[in-house]
Design an enzyme around this catalytic site. Structure first.
Site, PDB file in Angstrom:
ATOM      1  N   SER A 243     -26.439  -8.724   0.570  1.00  0.00           N
ATOM      2  CA  SER A 243     -26.861  -7.970  -0.615  1.00  0.00           C
ATOM      3  C   SER A 243     -25.697  -7.191  -1.196  1.00  0.00           C
ATOM      4  CB  SER A 243     -27.972  -6.992  -0.227  1.00  0.00           C
ATOM      5  OG  SER A 243     -29.122  -7.722   0.117  1.00  0.00           O
TER       6      SER A 243
ATOM      7  N   ASP B  55      -8.071  -6.260  -6.654  1.00  0.00           N
ATOM      8  CA  ASP B  55      -9.127  -5.230  -6.672  1.00  0.00           C
ATOM      9  C   ASP B  55      -9.320  -4.551  -8.027  1.00  0.00           C
ATOM     10  OD1 ASP B  55      -9.641  -5.680  -4.064  1.00  0.00           O
ATOM     11  OD2 ASP B  55      -8.984  -3.710  -3.348  1.00  0.00           O
ATOM     12  N   PRO B  56     -10.471  -4.767  -8.649  1.00  0.00           N
ATOM     13  CA  PRO B  56     -10.758  -4.017  -9.875  1.00  0.00           C
ATOM     14  C   PRO B  56     -10.804  -2.498  -9.659  1.00  0.00           C
ATOM     15  CG  PRO B  56     -12.217  -5.912  -9.693  1.00  0.00           C
ATOM     16  CD  PRO B  56     -11.476  -5.812  -8.396  1.00  0.00           C
ATOM     17  N   HIS B  57     -11.181  -2.060  -8.448  1.00  0.00           N
ATOM     18  CA  HIS B  57     -11.248  -0.599  -8.289  1.00  0.00           C
ATOM     19  C   HIS B  57      -9.891   0.050  -8.025  1.00  0.00           C
ATOM     20  CE1 HIS B  57     -12.517  -0.983  -3.713  1.00  0.00           C
ATOM     21  NE2 HIS B  57     -11.218  -1.094  -3.844  1.00  0.00           N
TER      22      HIS B  57
ATOM     23  N   THR C  95       0.812  -1.210   0.000  1.00  0.00           N
ATOM     24  CA  THR C  95       0.000   0.000   0.000  1.00  0.00           C
ATOM     25  C   THR C  95       0.849   1.265   0.000  1.00  0.00           C
ATOM     26  OG1 THR C  95      -1.498  -1.281   1.361  1.00  0.00           O
ATOM     27  CG2 THR C  95      -1.942   1.071   1.191  1.00  0.00           C
TER      28      THR C  95
ATOM     29  N   TYR D 152     -34.826 -19.233   2.556  1.00  0.00           N
ATOM     30  CA  TYR D 152     -35.698 -18.268   1.896  1.00  0.00           C
ATOM     31  C   TYR D 152     -35.004 -17.553   0.738  1.00  0.00           C
ATOM     32  CZ  TYR D 152     -33.679 -13.910   3.647  1.00  0.00           C
ATOM     33  OH  TYR D 152     -32.855 -12.850   3.863  1.00  0.00           O
TER      34      TYR D 152
END
Ligand SMILES: Cc1ncc(COP(=O)(O)O)c(C=O)c1O
Length: 630
Positions: A450, A399-401, A308, A430
């Site tokens: 999500s 990481d694509p970003h 980094t 469910y």
């Protein structure tokens, strides 16, 4: 095959993409195409709604539209959006500009932005196939793309798009933890499968052996029970699972993972870096020896491809060799590579058929296609060997970003053996239709629930347009490395800078870094302390970052970091010495403040325009020095 088509003679004129057509451009040069395509994609969505059961009647009627409150609502919507736009323009960071020389950012790919914007209207949720039948398969394809790029077998491996690099690292260590503890669970439930292996042997099985053991346990019908008797059911039990070994340069997401997964910071062992800011493999070996002597197992070793702070590439090939050697002695560990930053740069090493090229062939090719134009030795044979060794890891964060030039938030992970997925799976009746199919019901096998299908669409679209090899991403990554190299050389060759009667020196941390991050510091030419030098660079950062007000207004924008003796030992010593700081002074102050430029732009490298660009940077730097020292 005609000569023109042979691998060595790949025709440059047939390169699949031209970099200039991939981005909006610092001056919105490609705005015409962007707007037309966006308009088209919005129309497509509008038609999609209309054409869905044309017999259904409209809900919002012309009469409703004539209502006063209707117009008022739209007026207020406009006002808010204008306010939003003003806020964005006033204080966003202009990543797209070549004046931006800071964090891991640059312009993002047009195709990805358009794909994201188009998809967001459909609002897919990749938690499960049911809510993302268009975009979950795209995420699977992206996972296969990662596999090919990283050298894994796409049939046997698995990968997906995470929110970010942090989550990718969490997932890797989560998997490592459950994997490491499975044999212990099995021993409690059905020791006969283990042919008398003791706990030490069970905690030192190679990853593949544990996965084979899981298959055996499944066949014997004891998998679930054994799994529940392992860390999954019993809690972490880290005292027995052992240590996670990381380089001192690790990203702090791994430190967070230690906490969240219950590993505990004291079970994280940091390895000193060498003078090139690589995890010191000698120290790694000593640490492993020391642990083995005390009968403390090693849960995992993590290496970094693209640190980094410095962008350095850990010596993957040496670490792999070390693991092989220890395995012969009955000691093994899970090996994860955090290539969140550097992962996409492996594209530079793959030919148009995604084959990892021989060293000389690769060096020739990257110059021939103009991905790297410098006459320097980049990449060294050592670096090439390290990239070649990446597929030996059990998992890789990518990481694509970051170097994928995709808008936020798009991280990624690839797992070498997809059988491992069962170790982090959770089933919710469910949400998931098919318990057996863990590959598209993402929510059952990943950390997140999500998640935006738009992200997967953006990554998928970019990967379809730009080959993940030297002819595609390799071109962009190569240009960024080239730009960084030129920048580092310019900084390195700048002897003295005279500003307002005062003389300054400037020095890059590494004259020839492994990748595209350049750290550097300024100092007064004569008689100064490290404290004063740090103060000077801090002031420069303050004047060239959000700290001085809207970054929009700055001549140039950079980022910074601090290298301290506690984390880095004497690795920065040679650097500070070049800036006129004595060893004694280094030890007294114990930290050096550096400016940090991650050069992702593909626009800096151009040989003919670079001198003018550097002259501009120099002008900015001089103005800043004048400002902060007056
Ligand atoms: C090497 C490395 N790993 C992991 C991360 C975390 O990535 P993210 O910020 O996407 O969570 C970073 C971010 O800079 C990084 O450089």
């Amino acid at each position: 095959m005609s000569k023109k088509e042979t691998k060595e003679e790949y025709p440059v004129e047939e390169m699949p993409v031209k970099v200039e057509a991939l981005f909006m451009g610092p001056k919105s040069e490609n705005q015409k195409y962007f707007k037309e395509m966006l308009d088209f994609l919005m129309d497509e969505h509008i038609h999609w709604r209309r054409d869905f059961h044309p017999e259904d009647r409209a809900v919002v009627t012309p009469e409703e539209m004539r209502d006063k409150r209707f117009q008022k609502t739209l007026d207020r919507t406009t006002e808010i959006l204008l306010e939003l736009s003003a806020k964005l323009k006033n204080s966003s960071t202009p990543w797209f500009s070549t004046r931006y020389l800071g964090h891991m950012n640059s312009d993002t790919l047009m195709v990805a932005n358009l794909a994201y914007m188009a998809t967001v209207l459909y609002n897919p949720n990749n938690v499960t196939y049911e809510s993302s039948s268009a975009t979950s398969p795209m995420e699977i394809e992206c996972g296969r793309d990662f596999a090919v790029l990283l050298g894994y077998d796409p049939e046997r491996s698995w990968g997906h798009v995470t929110t970010d690099g942090t989550v990718a690292n969490y997932e890797a260590l989560w998997l490592a933890r459950n994997l490491k503890s499975f044999p212990i669970g099995l021993k409690k439930v059905k020791p006969s499968i283990l042919r008398g292996m003791d706990e030490w042997q069970l905690l030192n099985l190679p990853t593949k052996d544990v996965l084979d053991m899981i298959d055996t346990a499944k066949k014997a019908g004891v998998f679930e029970e054994a799994f529940e008797a392992s860390a999954r059911g019993e809690g972490t039990g880290y005292g027995t699972l052992g240590k996670v070994i990381v380089p001192q340069t690790k990203h702090y997401s791994l430190t967070k993972a230690a906490d969240i997964l219950g590993i505990g910071q004291k079970n994280f062992v940091n390895i000193q870096v060498d003078s090139r800011f690589h995890m010191d493999v000698g120290s790694l070996a000593k640490t492993i020896d020391g642990l083995v002597k005390q009968k403390i197992p090693i849960l995992a070793v993590v290496a970094v491809v693209g640190t980094t702070e410095e962008g350095q590439i850990d010596e993957i090939s040496e670490i792999v060799k070390l693991r092989d050697e220890y395995e012969k002695k009955g000691v093994s560990f899970y090996f994860h590579i955090d290539a969140a930053y550097g992962g996409y740069s492996r594209a530079l090493y793959l030919d148009e058929n995604n084959r990892f090229m021989d060293y000389e062939e690769m060096k020739k090719k990257i110059r021939k296609i103009g991905a790297v134009t410098s006459g320097s030795d980049y990449p060294t044979k050592k670096l090439w060997e390290d990239y070649r060794a990446i597929p030996a890891a059990d998992s890789v964060a990518i990481d694509p970003h970051k170097m994928g030039y995709i808008p936020y938030a798009a991280g990624g992970i690839a797992i070498k053996d997809k059988r491992a997925l069962g170790l982090i799976s959770y089933y919710a009746a469910y949400v998931f239709d098919n318990k057996g199919d863990l590959s598209t019901n993402f929510g059952s096998v990943i950390l997140e629930g999500s998640k935006a299908g738009a992200t997967a669409a953006a990554v998928w679209a970019a990967h379809r347009l730009i080959p993940l090899n030297v002819t595609g991403y390799g071109q962009i990554v190569g240009r960024s490395i080239d730009g960084a190299e030129q920048f580092a050389k310019s900084v390195n060759s700048m002897r003295t800078l005279e500003v307002g009667g005062e003389e300054f020196v400037v020095q890059p941390l590494l004259a020839n870094p492994d990748f595209n991050i350049i750290c550097y510091a300024f100092n007064f030419k004569t008689g100064t302390s490290l404290k004063k030098m740090n103060n000077l660079n801090q002031k420069i950062y303050d004047a060239t970052s959000y700290k001085s007000g809207p970054v929009y207004a700055d001549d140039w924008i950079t980022s910074k970091t601090e290298l301290n003796i506690k984390d880095y030992g004497d690795a920065p010593l040679a650097f500070v010495k070049k800036l006129g700081i004595s060893e004694k002074e280094w030890h007294r102050t114990g930290k050096v403040y550096v400016l940090r430029s991650c050069i992702l732009h593909p626009w800096i490298a151009n040989r003919s325009t670079y001198p003018a660009r550097w002259a501009k940077y120099l002008e900015f730097m001089k103005r800043t020095l004048q400002k902060v020292t007056k």
